[in-house]
Each structure stands twice: as C-alpha cells, then as structure tokens.
Design an enzyme around this catalytic site. Structure first.
Site, PDB file in Angstrom:
ATOM      1  N   HIS A  85       0.846  -1.202   0.000  1.00 37.26           N
ATOM      2  CA  HIS A  85       0.000   0.000   0.000  1.00 37.26           C
ATOM      3  C   HIS A  85       0.884   1.257   0.000  1.00 37.26           C
ATOM      4  O   HIS A  85       0.633   2.216  -0.732  1.00 37.26           O
ATOM      5  CB  HIS A  85      -0.885   0.064   1.257  1.00 37.26           C
ATOM      6  CG  HIS A  85      -1.940  -0.990   1.351  1.00 37.26           C
ATOM      7  ND1 HIS A  85      -2.108  -1.785   2.463  1.00 37.26           N
ATOM      8  CD2 HIS A  85      -2.908  -1.362   0.476  1.00 37.26           C
ATOM      9  CE1 HIS A  85      -3.136  -2.603   2.270  1.00 37.26           C
ATOM     10  NE2 HIS A  85      -3.631  -2.374   1.075  1.00 37.26           N
ATOM     11  N   LYS A 114     -17.790  -5.968   8.208  1.00 39.24           N
ATOM     12  CA  LYS A 114     -16.522  -6.701   8.330  1.00 39.24           C
ATOM     13  C   LYS A 114     -16.031  -6.672   9.765  1.00 39.24           C
ATOM     14  O   LYS A 114     -16.299  -5.719  10.491  1.00 39.24           O
ATOM     15  CB  LYS A 114     -15.458  -6.051   7.429  1.00 39.24           C
ATOM     16  CG  LYS A 114     -15.401  -6.637   6.040  1.00 39.24           C
ATOM     17  CD  LYS A 114     -14.099  -6.226   5.354  1.00 39.24           C
ATOM     18  CE  LYS A 114     -14.019  -6.706   3.920  1.00 39.24           C
ATOM     19  NZ  LYS A 114     -12.799  -6.239   3.259  1.00 39.24           N
ATOM     20  N   ARG A 167      -1.870  -6.037  -8.443  1.00 41.26           N
ATOM     21  CA  ARG A 167      -0.744  -6.916  -8.126  1.00 41.26           C
ATOM     22  C   ARG A 167      -0.578  -8.002  -9.181  1.00 41.26           C
ATOM     23  O   ARG A 167       0.466  -8.162  -9.774  1.00 41.26           O
ATOM     24  CB  ARG A 167      -0.952  -7.577  -6.747  1.00 41.26           C
ATOM     25  CG  ARG A 167      -0.857  -6.610  -5.585  1.00 41.26           C
ATOM     26  CD  ARG A 167      -1.379  -7.224  -4.320  1.00 41.26           C
ATOM     27  NE  ARG A 167      -2.782  -7.583  -4.478  1.00 41.26           N
ATOM     28  CZ  ARG A 167      -3.578  -7.977  -3.496  1.00 41.26           C
ATOM     29  NH1 ARG A 167      -3.100  -8.124  -2.287  1.00 41.26           N
ATOM     30  NH2 ARG A 167      -4.841  -8.236  -3.712  1.00 41.26           N
ATOM     31  N   SER A 186      -2.955  -7.501   3.163  1.00 37.12           N
ATOM     32  CA  SER A 186      -3.181  -7.397   4.613  1.00 37.12           C
ATOM     33  C   SER A 186      -3.505  -8.772   5.189  1.00 37.12           C
ATOM     34  O   SER A 186      -3.074  -9.108   6.295  1.00 37.12           O
ATOM     35  CB  SER A 186      -4.338  -6.435   4.898  1.00 37.12           C
ATOM     36  OG  SER A 186      -4.071  -5.168   4.368  1.00 37.12           O
TER      37      SER A 186
HETATM   38  O1  PNS Z   1      -8.866  -2.673   0.414  1.00 35.42           O
HETATM   39  P1  PNS Z   1     -10.097  -3.212  -0.259  1.00 35.42           P
HETATM   40  O2  PNS Z   1     -10.946  -3.958   0.761  1.00 35.42           O
HETATM   41  O3  PNS Z   1      -9.777  -4.014  -1.477  1.00 35.42           O
HETATM   42  O4  PNS Z   1     -10.945  -1.936  -0.748  1.00 35.42           O
HETATM   43  C1  PNS Z   1     -12.199  -2.087  -1.374  1.00 35.42           C
HETATM   44  C2  PNS Z   1     -12.943  -0.736  -1.478  1.00 35.42           C
HETATM   45  C3  PNS Z   1     -13.035  -0.073  -0.122  1.00 35.42           C
HETATM   46  C4  PNS Z   1     -12.185   0.172  -2.428  1.00 35.42           C
HETATM   47  C5  PNS Z   1     -14.365  -1.019  -2.059  1.00 35.42           C
HETATM   48  O5  PNS Z   1     -14.961  -2.068  -1.361  1.00 35.42           O
HETATM   49  C6  PNS Z   1     -15.275   0.206  -2.006  1.00 35.42           C
HETATM   50  O6  PNS Z   1     -15.063   1.169  -2.720  1.00 35.42           O
HETATM   51  N1  PNS Z   1     -16.279   0.150  -1.126  1.00 35.42           N
HETATM   52  C7  PNS Z   1     -17.195   1.248  -0.866  1.00 35.42           C
HETATM   53  C8  PNS Z   1     -18.593   0.949  -1.404  1.00 35.42           C
HETATM   54  C9  PNS Z   1     -18.659   1.304  -2.864  1.00 35.42           C
HETATM   55  O7  PNS Z   1     -18.392   2.405  -3.286  1.00 35.42           O
HETATM   56  N2  PNS Z   1     -19.059   0.316  -3.708  1.00 35.42           N
HETATM   57  C10 PNS Z   1     -19.194   0.528  -5.122  1.00 35.42           C
HETATM   58  C11 PNS Z   1     -17.910   0.200  -5.867  1.00 35.42           C
HETATM   59  S1  PNS Z   1     -17.711  -1.545  -5.993  1.00 35.42           S
END
Ligand code: PNS
Length: 157
Positions: free
Chosen positions: A16, A40, A89, A127
């Site tokens: 990150h 979560k 990645r 993570s």
């Molecule tokens: O670190 P992560 O868990 O891969 O991040 C995922 C994240 C937070 C970027 C994604 O789940 C997100 O944007 N969630 C917020 C809800 C949202 O906007 N959903 C629509 C896009 S899929």
C-alpha cells in the site's frame, strides 16, 4: 488533481505504502481513505488504522488520511477528487478491480480509476497474508511499516 486511494487497510502494508508514495508523485494530493465497513470484523479499529497510516506516511507532504462510509464516489465528490487510485498486483486482481472501476463509472462519470502496477517485490502481499503470518508467529517486519509491525506484535503477544 486530487486522488482518493480507498481501501480497508487492515493493516496498511508496504505494498500500500508503495502505491501511496508513487501516487504522491503523480497527483497534487492523495487522500488515503479508510472504509468504515460495519459488515466486516477488522483486526484494527478505524481509529487505529488511521493512526497507522498517518505515521507511515508522515514523510510525504501531500497525503491526507481520512475515513469514510458509504459509496467511494460520494466521498470522492465530497473531497473534490476526480481520480480513484488502485494498485494491481496480479492478474486475479484485475477482474474485481475492473468490475469496481466500471461500477464507479456508472455511479459518477466524473471519476477516473487509475491503476498502478504494484512493485514486483510486493506482488504477493496483502493485509490478509500479513495477518496469517503474524497469527502463527512468523516474521512480518519486511511486509509492513515498523509502527504496524509493533502493533501487530502487541496484538498477538
Ligand atoms: O482494500 P479493499 O478492501 O480491497 O478496498 C475495497 C474498497 C473499499 C475500495 C471497495 O470495497 C469500495 O469502494 N467500497 C465502498 C462501497 C462502494 O463504493 N461500492 C461501489 C464500488 S464496488
């Protein structure tokens, strides 16, 4: 241009941090945005994760650290950010990331997702991997910032 780097960051890893450092050279400001996701069960509270990211990015001038809930694009609008920064990645990331980028595009046409290819040495890192290693007492100093390694050691001690 302001970019949002959204994620769970439970906890922030060197992968990150690599994306944040490289993003900070590309954009005026990068906002590292921690998602508050009540569905979560995180290892670290949102407050702790914000502190971990703040310490890890203290050497970078144009980084802001914040939390948000709800849709990422709504948070981006609030902060007047027009870019969503994400790291890629491996090929298996691509499907989920492309779906997210397309979804976000349908929610707000003002947003562009910019992908940075993760530095090769971190292509395996997540993570979850860090937590898995730490749970069994393995070494994690080469995977996370020093302050995070200390927090994880305290958690599992
Ligand atoms: O670190 P992560 O868990 O891969 O991040 C995922 C994240 C937070 C970027 C994604 O789940 C997100 O944007 N969630 C917020 C809800 C949202 O906007 N959903 C629509 C896009 S899929």
């Amino acid at each position: 241009m302001i970019a949002i780097y959204p994620g769970s960051f439970d906890p922030i890893t060197l992968g990150h941090l690599d994306i944040i450092e490289r993003g900070s050279r590309l954009f005026e400001q990068v906002i590292v945005a921690v998602l508050c996701n009540p569905s979560k069960q995180p290892l670290f509270s949102v407050e702790k994760r914000l502190e971990q990211i703040q310490i890890s990015t203290a050497h970078l001038a144009n980084i802001r650290v914040d939390s948000f809930s709800g849709l990422t694009v709504e948070y981006a609008k609030l902060r007047q950010a027009t870019v969503l920064l994400r790291g890629l990645r491996v090929l298996s990331d691509f499907e989920k990331e492309l779906q997210m980028a397309h979804t976000n595009q349908t929610l707000w046409s003002g947003i562009e997702t910019v992908f940075l290819a993760t530095t090769k040495e971190y292509s395996f890192l997540s993570s979850s991997i860090v937590k898995e290693i730490a749970k069994f007492g393995g070494p994690i100093d080469h995977l996370v910032p020093q302050n995070v390694a200390t927090d994880i050691c305290l958690y599992y001690s």
